[in-house]
Motif scaffolding. Sequence first.
Motif, PDB file in Angstrom:
ATOM      1  N   UNK A 216       0.810  -1.209   0.000  1.00 23.30           N
ATOM      2  CA  UNK A 216       0.000   0.000   0.000  1.00 23.30           C
ATOM      3  C   UNK A 216       0.843   1.259   0.000  1.00 23.30           C
ATOM      4  N   UNK A 217       1.854   1.307   0.874  1.00 25.92           N
ATOM      5  CA  UNK A 217       2.709   2.489   0.970  1.00 25.92           C
ATOM      6  C   UNK A 217       3.537   2.688  -0.298  1.00 25.92           C
ATOM      7  N   UNK A 218       3.848   1.618  -0.996  1.00 20.37           N
ATOM      8  CA  UNK A 218       4.662   1.716  -2.203  1.00 20.37           C
ATOM      9  C   UNK A 218       3.988   2.526  -3.299  1.00 20.37           C
ATOM     10  N   UNK A 219       2.654   2.500  -3.344  1.00 20.59           N
ATOM     11  CA  UNK A 219       1.941   3.180  -4.432  1.00 20.59           C
ATOM     12  C   UNK A 219       1.230   4.447  -3.974  1.00 20.59           C
ATOM     13  N   UNK A 220       1.406   4.829  -2.709  1.00 19.31           N
ATOM     14  CA  UNK A 220       0.759   6.039  -2.225  1.00 19.31           C
ATOM     15  C   UNK A 220      -0.675   5.851  -1.801  1.00 19.31           C
ATOM     16  N   UNK A 221      -1.053   4.598  -1.482  1.00 15.64           N
ATOM     17  CA  UNK A 221      -2.414   4.335  -1.028  1.00 15.64           C
ATOM     18  C   UNK A 221      -2.613   4.843   0.401  1.00 15.64           C
ATOM     19  N   UNK A 222      -3.868   4.864   0.854  1.00 13.17           N
ATOM     20  CA  UNK A 222      -4.192   5.225   2.240  1.00 13.17           C
ATOM     21  C   UNK A 222      -4.467   3.933   3.004  1.00 13.17           C
ATOM     22  N   UNK A 223      -3.727   3.717   4.093  1.00 14.46           N
ATOM     23  CA  UNK A 223      -3.848   2.500   4.888  1.00 14.46           C
ATOM     24  C   UNK A 223      -4.504   2.851   6.224  1.00 14.46           C
ATOM     25  N   UNK A 224      -5.682   2.294   6.463  1.00 12.34           N
ATOM     26  CA  UNK A 224      -6.447   2.557   7.688  1.00 12.34           C
ATOM     27  C   UNK A 224      -6.285   1.365   8.623  1.00 12.34           C
ATOM     28  N   UNK A 225      -5.732   1.603   9.812  1.00 10.59           N
ATOM     29  CA  UNK A 225      -5.409   0.499  10.715  1.00 10.59           C
ATOM     30  C   UNK A 225      -6.497   0.255  11.754  1.00 10.59           C
ATOM     31  N   UNK A 226      -6.658  -1.008  12.116  1.00 10.92           N
ATOM     32  CA  UNK A 226      -7.463  -1.416  13.257  1.00 10.92           C
ATOM     33  C   UNK A 226      -6.617  -2.355  14.110  1.00 10.92           C
ATOM     34  N   UNK A 227      -6.658  -2.214  15.450  1.00 14.25           N
ATOM     35  CA  UNK A 227      -5.793  -3.032  16.304  1.00 14.25           C
ATOM     36  C   UNK A 227      -6.228  -4.485  16.416  1.00 14.25           C
ATOM     37  N   UNK A 228      -7.502  -4.771  16.178  1.00  6.25           N
ATOM     38  CA  UNK A 228      -7.989  -6.148  16.243  1.00  6.25           C
ATOM     39  C   UNK A 228      -9.308  -6.220  15.479  1.00  6.25           C
ATOM     40  N   UNK A 229      -9.741  -7.451  15.205  1.00  3.24           N
ATOM     41  CA  UNK A 229     -11.005  -7.597  14.489  1.00  3.24           C
ATOM     42  C   UNK A 229     -12.174  -7.539  15.465  1.00  3.24           C
ATOM     43  N   UNK A 230     -13.013  -6.563  15.257  1.00  5.18           N
ATOM     44  CA  UNK A 230     -14.308  -6.444  15.918  1.00  5.18           C
ATOM     45  C   UNK A 230     -15.286  -6.127  14.796  1.00  5.18           C
ATOM     46  N   UNK A 231     -16.307  -6.949  14.618  1.00  8.26           N
ATOM     47  CA  UNK A 231     -17.162  -6.822  13.440  1.00  8.26           C
ATOM     48  C   UNK A 231     -17.767  -5.435  13.302  1.00  8.26           C
ATOM     49  N   UNK A 232     -18.277  -4.878  14.400  1.00  8.48           N
ATOM     50  CA  UNK A 232     -18.903  -3.559  14.324  1.00  8.48           C
ATOM     51  C   UNK A 232     -17.890  -2.492  13.909  1.00  8.48           C
ATOM     52  N   UNK A 233     -16.699  -2.518  14.503  1.00  5.65           N
ATOM     53  CA  UNK A 233     -15.664  -1.543  14.147  1.00  5.65           C
ATOM     54  C   UNK A 233     -15.189  -1.750  12.706  1.00  5.65           C
ATOM     55  N   UNK A 234     -15.039  -3.001  12.319  1.00  3.97           N
ATOM     56  CA  UNK A 234     -14.628  -3.350  10.964  1.00  3.97           C
ATOM     57  C   UNK A 234     -15.605  -2.761   9.942  1.00  3.97           C
TER      58      UNK A 234
END
Length: 520
Positions: free
Chosen positions: A234-252
């Motif tokens: 993602x960083x190689x092409x200038x994309x936007x990477x949105x992080x989540x610390x763990x999988x939670x369905x509602x947050x996902x």
Amino acid sequence: MVFRSPFPDVEVPDVPLHELLFADLGERADRTALVDGMTGAAMTYAQLAGAIDRTAAALAERGIGKGDVVGILSPNTPYYAVVFHGILRAGATATTINALYTPDEVAHQLSDAGAKMLFTVSALLPNAAPGAEKAGVRDVVLLDAAEGYPSLGELLTTTAPTPEVAIDPAEDVAVLPYSSGTTGRAKGVMLTHRNLVANVVQCMPMLDVHQDTRILAVLPFFHIYGMQVLMNMGLNVGARVVTLPKFDLAEFLRVIAEHRTNRVYIAPPVAVALAKHPLVDQYDLSPLEVLFSGAAPLDADLAGVVRERLGCRVAQGYGMTEMSPVSHTIPDSMPDIPVGTVGVIVPNMECRLIDPATGQDVGVGERGELWCRGPNVMKGYLNNPEATAATLDDEGWLHTGDVATIDENGYVSIVDRVKELIKYKGYQVPPAELEAVLLTHPQIADAAVVGVRDQDGEEVPKAFVVRQAGVELDETGVMSFVAERVAPHKKVRVVEFIEAIPKSASGKILRKDLRSREKA
């Protein structure tokens, strides 16, 4: 017979990974690189590159440089990318540690890797601190803050010069993730800068990722899949990477809707939730264009249900930590490839299918162990020439331990495993490690572990246990004993007591005999 990609070879730049990603930001400089999905805090590419340089300078001040190893024990956060690439920028090697590891598991990896320093977060200190202490690692720095520990924020204030380090991309180890490979306990996989750079550029013609792509990064960066496919590609092409610390369905689901992430990478258990859970209908998932599954096989029928419900394309790929990791994928330009396959071979790679019984090559439509060769294949296992020789032969062929077929279109399907490794929700669970834990129980005379399917079709560890004479040990006692000593994904979830563990004349566990009991 040697099989190759339908795509032409690509040029692999002879540069370290951080130079490939950040040497020339150009118009990317003011674009958003990373977003914390929990808080919305964002970092531009220029800010990211500056923080990486400051981290490298601070590491050099602390005596960290070429040949040194630094651990990272953290969930996904934008600052993971900062310390990861700061370590590489300083000329050192990053060993990425599973955020669920127990103190003993943390200590083992730090000790085995020879780490001199550890980055972690305050929430993981209960495991990180004793693990680091046991491993003799005194320098522990937090990505956030806690009393008594230096913070990354403090390191970033340094005014020291950014170190100039001569890196040989083909020889110098950039990262040291741990993998069980085809069998046995976890081993340090030596991936050079060239390995990582190669796999980033090998995947470029296959995956339609560009500066307008918004990637949801919930798969952990400590895992090679998250590290390379989500973060570095993602960083190689200038994309936007949105992080989540763990999988939670509602947050996902919230992040997909609010941040309009159009490319989401998952492991198969997430697909089950997306196919069945009523919560999915409460969110606007229309931004989602591609749902890409990896880390374990995705059922074709399940993929179809998800595709129909979400209205997006579903694809999958195949790889191993030892291959940095991608060797096969369904390209975005070939959407008609069936999801039941893992797609086609990536550029610059060669593959063979070898009959495990005869050692001879097999052809189209025949089953054989998949062997792979290319610039993304690891240097070897750290301080383990025997394991390296068992996996990587003298001609550079990596023996994957997976049985595959290839059809007349060049589509590859993974159909079985000759290796013993269990894949639980995308995580590796080496049976030998669980067997070693079981055998420390005073009431267990012998034990073996294999993977079996639970009612949801998930592969789970099953322990076959031989009790000591005259004891009354039950299934709950066995499972609780193991659970107290391993990370959650490694827990034994099924127990069967038997009179004796079937073994060969050389003492090797006959796992096929144990698996056949499941089918009887």
